[in-house]
Design an enzyme around this catalytic site. Structure first.
Site, short mmCIF file in Angstrom:
data_model
loop_
_atom_site.label_atom_id
_atom_site.label_comp_id
_atom_site.label_asym_id
_atom_site.label_seq_id
_atom_site.Cartn_x
_atom_site.Cartn_y
_atom_site.Cartn_z
N CYS A 199 0.88 -1.17 0.00
CA CYS A 199 0.00 0.00 0.00
C CYS A 199 0.92 1.22 0.00
O CYS A 199 1.72 1.39 0.93
CB CYS A 199 -0.88 -0.05 1.24
SG CYS A 199 -1.88 1.43 1.47
N CYS A 217 -10.58 14.25 4.95
CA CYS A 217 -11.66 13.34 5.35
C CYS A 217 -11.65 13.22 6.87
O CYS A 217 -10.59 13.07 7.48
CB CYS A 217 -11.48 11.97 4.70
SG CYS A 217 -11.47 12.05 2.90
N CYS A 266 -5.85 1.19 7.70
CA CYS A 266 -6.51 2.14 6.83
C CYS A 266 -6.86 3.42 7.58
O CYS A 266 -7.47 3.36 8.64
CB CYS A 266 -7.77 1.46 6.33
SG CYS A 266 -8.24 2.05 4.76
N CYS A 297 -2.25 15.21 2.83
CA CYS A 297 -3.39 15.20 1.89
C CYS A 297 -4.23 16.45 2.12
O CYS A 297 -4.40 16.89 3.25
CB CYS A 297 -4.24 13.95 2.11
SG CYS A 297 -5.62 13.80 0.94
S1 SF4 Z 1 -8.93 9.21 3.21
FE1 SF4 Z 1 -9.27 11.32 2.51
S2 SF4 Z 1 -7.89 12.61 3.76
FE2 SF4 Z 1 -7.21 10.46 3.97
S3 SF4 Z 1 -5.61 10.24 2.44
FE3 SF4 Z 1 -7.53 9.51 1.48
S4 SF4 Z 1 -8.36 11.33 0.45
FE4 SF4 Z 1 -6.78 12.06 1.87
#
Ligand code: SF4
Length: 363
Positions: A109, A120, A342, A116
């Protein structure tokens, strides 16, 4: 004051660029292929390792080019066998990659961005914000190193690669596709694109572009909520890329490529784990020939208010989907004790899980 020009990164040269260079410096033409093989097949980490090149030529290369490689600063192993690597990039930024053993599968992974921008609400990486996009050689390094660990620990190469680490791959489109080209091309990594899955939080415009570019790898939509009303609460990107626009883009992708598309859905306690949510999810599943719904056990992160759905609720959710003929899998949490699961990647170090691996030489 004059500044010395930075030397070009040798891994940003194509094979034909290298051929032009070797001709210019008076080396035989086959040297270009030798260098290219060291860079992309044998994963050399320095010019000195290119042992079948004359010493003088290696010195010339070192004088003419830079050769930055991601350094594996820390390797940690979970009790369940999952391995997490912290990679230090040339400018000091850090990203993480994870090796997940499961039966005969060995999945890498990898990260596509440092941090990012999508924020989220359930994800530790999102709380870091975006630091920068990775270059394709930095993504390739993660795959190559995780492959070397796979060989050392399990005696065979990676079987699958997923772009589900830090970052949104479709917001670093060009570099991610260049990395996949290097990972898959027969004169470089030679990995099958059918065993690569790119996971996206959902950028419709870029999904159309993947289709138009006729990519060969698979796609996973990180759905995580079955209605716009709920998805807007946990994934801000949904406000500009709602579920209906994503389904249209995915239908176009499927029509042009016939590549597999799956749905990723993290079960969050009391938020998206009711039977009404399951019903809404089934409706979405039926809109396209999705291969599978991967339900993911959530691993709470300090910055997020969410908790893992309880076992009974999870069982009921799965049973409902199965009764509705949904191809559903539960992805159990892996590597949670080292924050490798995750949504947990945020460069957190667990000193008690440091793994001593033998020095990895170029293969
Ligand atoms: S889950 Fe959302 S915040 Fe986390 S790495 Fe993926 S896109 Fe970015």
């Amino acid at each position: 004051m004059k500044h010395a020009l930075a030397k070009p990164n040798i891994r940003h040269l194509s094979l034909s660029d290298l051929q032009e260079y070797t001709t210019r410096v008076g080396e035989p033409a086959y040297r270009a292929k030798q260098v290219y093989g060291w860079l992309w097949q044998k994963h050399a980490r320095s010019f000195e390792q290119m042992s079948d090149l004359p010493k003088a030529f290696r010195q010339q290369l070192a004088g003419d080019f830079s050769f930055p490689v991601a350094q594996t600063e820390l390797v940690q192993q979970s009790q369940d066998g999952t391995v997490k690597c912290l990679f230090r990039l040339n400018d000091g930024k850090a990203v993480e990659g994870v090796l997940i053993p499961a039966g005969k599968r060995l999945t890498a992974c990898v990260s596509s961005q440092a941090g990012c921008s999508l924020g989220c609400a359930f994800c530790a990486t999102g709380y870091l914000g975006l630091q920068r996009n990775l270059m394709y050689d930095e993504i390739f390094d993660q795959v190559a190193y995780l492959n070397e660990i796979a060989l050392q620990q399990a005696g065979h190469r990676l079987t699958n690669i997923v772009f589900m680490g830090m970052g949104e791959p479709l917001l670093n489109y060009k570099q991610v596709l260049l990395a996949i080209e290097k990972i898959t091309s027969p004169d470089a990594g030679g990995f099958s694109p059918r065993r690569i899955t790119l996971s996206t939080a959902g950028i419709s415009k870029m999904i159309y572009r993947l289709a138009d570019d006729q990519v060969k790898f698979n796609l996973a939509l990180s759905l995580h909520a079955p209605t716009d009303e709920k998805r807007n609460q946990i994934m801000p990107i949904n406000q500009s890329n709602d579920i209906s626009s994503l389904l249209k883009a995915l239908a176009y992708f499927y029509q042009l490529t016939r590549n597999e598309i799956s749905i990723e859905y993290i079960l969050l306690k009391g938020f998206n784990d009711s039977l009404a949510d399951a019903r809404a999810l089934v409706k979405i599943y039926r809109r396209l020939p999705f291969k599978v719904v991967n339900l993911i056990e959530y691993n709470p992160v300090a910055s997020s208010p969410f908790q893992r759905a309880d076992a009974h609720t999870t069982d009921q959710f799965i049973a409902y989907l199965q009764r509705q003929q949904v191809n559903v899998r539960l992805r159990r949490s892996r590597g949670a004790d080292i924050d490798a699961a995750c949504g947990q990647l945020a460069n957190i170090v667990h000193t008690d899980a440091r793994l001593k691996l033998p020095q990895v030489d170029a293969c």
